[in-house]
Design a protein around this motif. Sequence first.
Motif, short mmCIF file in Angstrom:
data_model
loop_
_atom_site.label_atom_id
_atom_site.label_comp_id
_atom_site.label_asym_id
_atom_site.label_seq_id
_atom_site.Cartn_x
_atom_site.Cartn_y
_atom_site.Cartn_z
N LYS A 132 0.82 -1.21 0.00
CA LYS A 132 0.00 0.00 0.00
C LYS A 132 0.86 1.27 0.00
CE LYS A 132 -1.86 -1.30 3.90
NZ LYS A 132 -1.11 -2.53 4.19
N THR A 133 1.79 1.32 0.95
CA THR A 133 2.64 2.50 1.02
C THR A 133 3.44 2.66 -0.27
OG1 THR A 133 2.77 2.31 3.41
CG2 THR A 133 4.47 3.62 2.34
N THR A 134 3.83 1.54 -0.83
CA THR A 134 4.58 1.58 -2.09
C THR A 134 3.77 2.28 -3.18
OG1 THR A 134 5.69 -0.45 -1.45
CG2 THR A 134 5.82 0.17 -3.76
N PHE B 152 2.51 10.70 6.20
CA PHE B 152 3.34 9.51 6.31
C PHE B 152 2.80 8.58 7.39
CE2 PHE B 152 6.06 12.65 4.40
CZ PHE B 152 6.68 11.93 3.39
N GLN B 153 3.03 7.29 7.12
CA GLN B 153 2.58 6.25 8.04
C GLN B 153 3.21 6.46 9.42
OE1 GLN B 153 3.16 2.48 6.29
NE2 GLN B 153 2.70 1.31 8.13
N ASN B 154 4.54 6.62 9.43
CA ASN B 154 5.21 6.94 10.69
C ASN B 154 5.43 8.44 10.69
OD1 ASN B 154 6.75 6.52 8.47
ND2 ASN B 154 8.49 5.65 9.53
N LEU C 258 -3.60 9.92 2.48
CA LEU C 258 -3.37 9.73 3.91
C LEU C 258 -2.89 8.30 4.14
CD1 LEU C 258 -6.63 11.43 5.26
CD2 LEU C 258 -4.36 12.44 5.11
N ASP C 259 -1.68 8.15 4.72
CA ASP C 259 -1.17 6.81 4.97
C ASP C 259 -1.38 6.45 6.44
OD1 ASP C 259 0.13 4.40 4.99
OD2 ASP C 259 1.90 5.11 3.92
N GLU C 260 -2.37 5.63 6.70
CA GLU C 260 -2.73 5.19 8.05
C GLU C 260 -2.88 6.36 9.02
OE1 GLU C 260 -0.92 1.72 9.52
OE2 GLU C 260 -0.55 0.87 7.54
N PRO C 261 -3.83 7.26 8.73
CA PRO C 261 -3.98 8.45 9.57
C PRO C 261 -4.46 8.11 10.98
CG PRO C 261 -5.78 8.30 8.01
CD PRO C 261 -4.80 7.24 7.62
MG LIG Z 1 2.54 1.07 4.77
#
Ligand SMILES: [Mg+2]
Lengths: 297, 257, 347
Positions: free
Chosen positions: B43-45, B85-87, B176-179
């Motif tokens: 997903k992040t990719t 970002f996720q992190n 939004l990556d894992e908000p």
């Molecule tokens: Mg990810």
Amino acid sequence: MTATILTQQFINGISLGSLYALVAIGYTMVYGILRLINFAHGDLLMVAAYAAIYAVTLLSLPWQISFPLVMILTGLFGILVDRVAYKPLRDAPRISLLISAIGVSFLLENLAIVLIGGVPKGFPRPDIFARVIDLWGLRIQVLTVYTPILTLVLLMGLLYIVHRTKVGKAMRAASKDFETTRLMGINLDRIIAVTFFLGSSLAAAGGIMWAMKYPQVNPFMGVIPGLKAFIAAVLGGIGNIVGAVVGGFVLGLGEILIVALFPQMAQYRDAFAFAVLILVLLFRPTGIMGEPITDKT
Amino acid sequence: MNDFFQLDNLVMQFGGLTAVKDFSIIIEPGELVGLIGPNGAGKTTVFNMITGFLTPTSGRVLWQGRDITGWPPHAVTAQGIARTFQNIRLFTDMTVLENVMVSFHHTIRSRFWKAMLGLPSHKREEKRIEKEARAFLEELHLGHLADEKAGSLPYGQQRRLEIARALAARPKLLLLDEPAAGMNPQETMELAKLVREIRDRRRLTVFLIEHDMKFVMGLCERIKVLDYGITIAEGSPSEIQRHPDVIKAYLGEPKHA
Amino acid sequence: MDTSTRNALCTILLLAVLAAVLYVFQKHGTEYQIRILNNMAIFITLAVSYNLVNGFCGILHLGPNAFITIGAYTSALLTMSPAEKQLSFIIEPLIWPLSVIQVPFAVSLIAGGIAATFFAFLISFPVFRVRGDYLAIVTLGFGEVVRVLCNAMQSLTNGPLGLKGLTPYTTLWWSWGVAVFTVVVITKLVNSSYGRAMKAIREDETAAKAMGVDPFKHLLLAFLVSAFFSGVAGGLLAHLITTISPTLFTFFLTFNLLIIIVVGGLGSTSGAVIAAALFAWGGEALRVVESPMNLGFITIPGIPGMRMVLFSIILMVVILFARRGIMGRSELSWDRLFTALRLQTKA
Ligand SMILES: [Mg+2]
Ligand SMILES: Nc1ncnc2c1ncn2[C@@H]1O[C@H](COP(=O)(O)OP(=O)(O)OP(=O)(O)O)[C@@H](O)[C@H]1O
């Protein structure tokens, strides 16, 4: 240019290259694990060379004992440098770590000036290394032949440790993935200590041979070989031990041969290494044998 | 043919590993689309390929009629696609206000030398940016924290600030990556409300990744499911919940069951 | 009176005091005092511009000595008269048109800055392809390359002989004028939107990119501005020392600048100013440890190298135990001063 002279220069290049290689291994090993250019690594050459002088002259130990002893002591000294100057900064911004390394380097050089003096000291080169032999019409100093041989022997020993022993396997794991290795409960401090020990002892071997080659020692003798060895490590692919050796040989040979083929370039010799560095970084930042660097977001 | 946003057969290989395979999607203006899948699904990719942090091995990213594949991240942002970002990656040592003001930088028109000489035209622009940034923080209920260091905020607020900062770049498409990662149920609910609000008010398009099923199912109008880089399902929340492949993928990954 | 008027008045007052002090020293100061004051100003210029790259952008650039050298040579070659040049360049003549050009000091300083900026631009492409330790080595390498070139390109630099007998144009007015200008301009840059983008890159380059900041463009901006002022300062140094040679500005000088900005606080212009002033003064004061000391009944021999040992130890102690240095990342400002005063009087 005759074939004889070319061969002669080729052998010189191999010999110089093997010195770069010995020093480059230390850079590459430390970089592999800590992602740090150990600026003080080059100065270990100087530390080892002075130590060897004192072992041979003051303690009157035979060179067969002093040289290995100096390698061990320099190895321990490398661990000490890490403990004092790098370990407290493991979680600090990278820039601090590098500045600390530069600080150690200057401290060692200037301490040497204060304690020993800036005047170059002669190195008590054992006679058997100074002899000149006649090989098919080439006049070659024994040292020039021994240097690459010794380098290869030490490299074999190192590769054995890295690939066949438990601590070596842990070292490789740590250089692949520091965090995971830490999580797996491996004692990283020990791994780092072993890394510094091995790298520093090899630098000591390089320093002693460097000192025999010229044969004199001064507080700044480690600076230029240190920088070039680092470039060799980058050229070979930083983090890769065999790469460091290959890089060392390529750089050493390149330097000597360029000057041999184009004598008018002699005064630019010290700039050659940096030109190589810039070209490598521009066109193949991972070096000859390096894996591609991936940057996770 | 859609000329708002389209991903066309994106493929990303890392050495031997195919992290994403033939990923395609068309998103219409104003849509709220979710992307879900087990850990490491890719997903992040996908986000990294859209925003230029990764150049796809093959495939195209089409944005408003242009092929922006492989554009550098800052250029993609300037075109109107912003991300979180996720992190969390805030500028921790800068204040909340400054964090948001960074996103305005690409809109600045006065040249650097005007800034160095402190010319009035530049000062006016700085004033404008600051005013807009403050208004922005108010809108996201972060106004009272403007002068705090971003790193000193509690976790939930940091997530919010990440979104604020991305919004300040004036995107038309927000990724939004894992908000909701690491938020408690209360915060997650507020976040869902906020995202819908922003979308409505700013007529934004949102494409989001999230593991929290309740959040995704409640918020998104359309969902895509990735597993091992392959799209295994696509549809409305209720369709996805019933999809046999999705159930299998998630049951095979007990962490998110 | 509103605060911005107050602050402007305070700044003018401060500059007036500085001017008065300089005037007094220029007229009545000893040669030693004037030298320290000149060094202070030049180190302030160098440290503040170096800090723009290392402190505000957070990258470790180790080649300011290269830009100082380029500035020094350019400026020196431009102020020497054609006759002097002909006398100096004995091994190989200086190439035309440098051999016939002579310009006023101010123009030569700017030319020195521009030359340094030009070279900074040339190497910026390999430099900013990499980060971290690699960038450090590439910039350090550039310093070495410049030294090698200065030695080798005799028809441009007069090789190892260097340039001698330059006119000592560098007065307190010049050195401090440049220092004040540098501090003002760099402070304005750092506090602008451009400066914020630089700090964002320092904090998290990935996030900065995602917010639309082009790292290359902003690092380049900082690098070029820094190189410009380093070049100008090089010109000042050349006309202060009046003799320059390829081995004058080595990595050693870079190391000193690094100590200054680390001690001052990476990312604080006021810190860099304070530390540079301390360094210029302390560096001279510490010369006593290197020269023999006569205590009346006993003479302690001076220990060469001792100063550098002390400096190295200071650097390491600061980096290991007080990483924020004197100022951390904060700045002195009138607002802060007055707030502090108000608190004092209230208490
Ligand atoms: Mg990810
Ligand atoms: N830059 C990279 N280099 C090499 N491999 C990568 C890189 N980025 C991602 N991967 C790999 O690609 C795969 C997909 O990763 P990705 O981060 O996209 O997963 P994800 O779906 O976001 O997972 P999560 O839910 O854990 O965030 C993983 O196996 C990951 O290790």
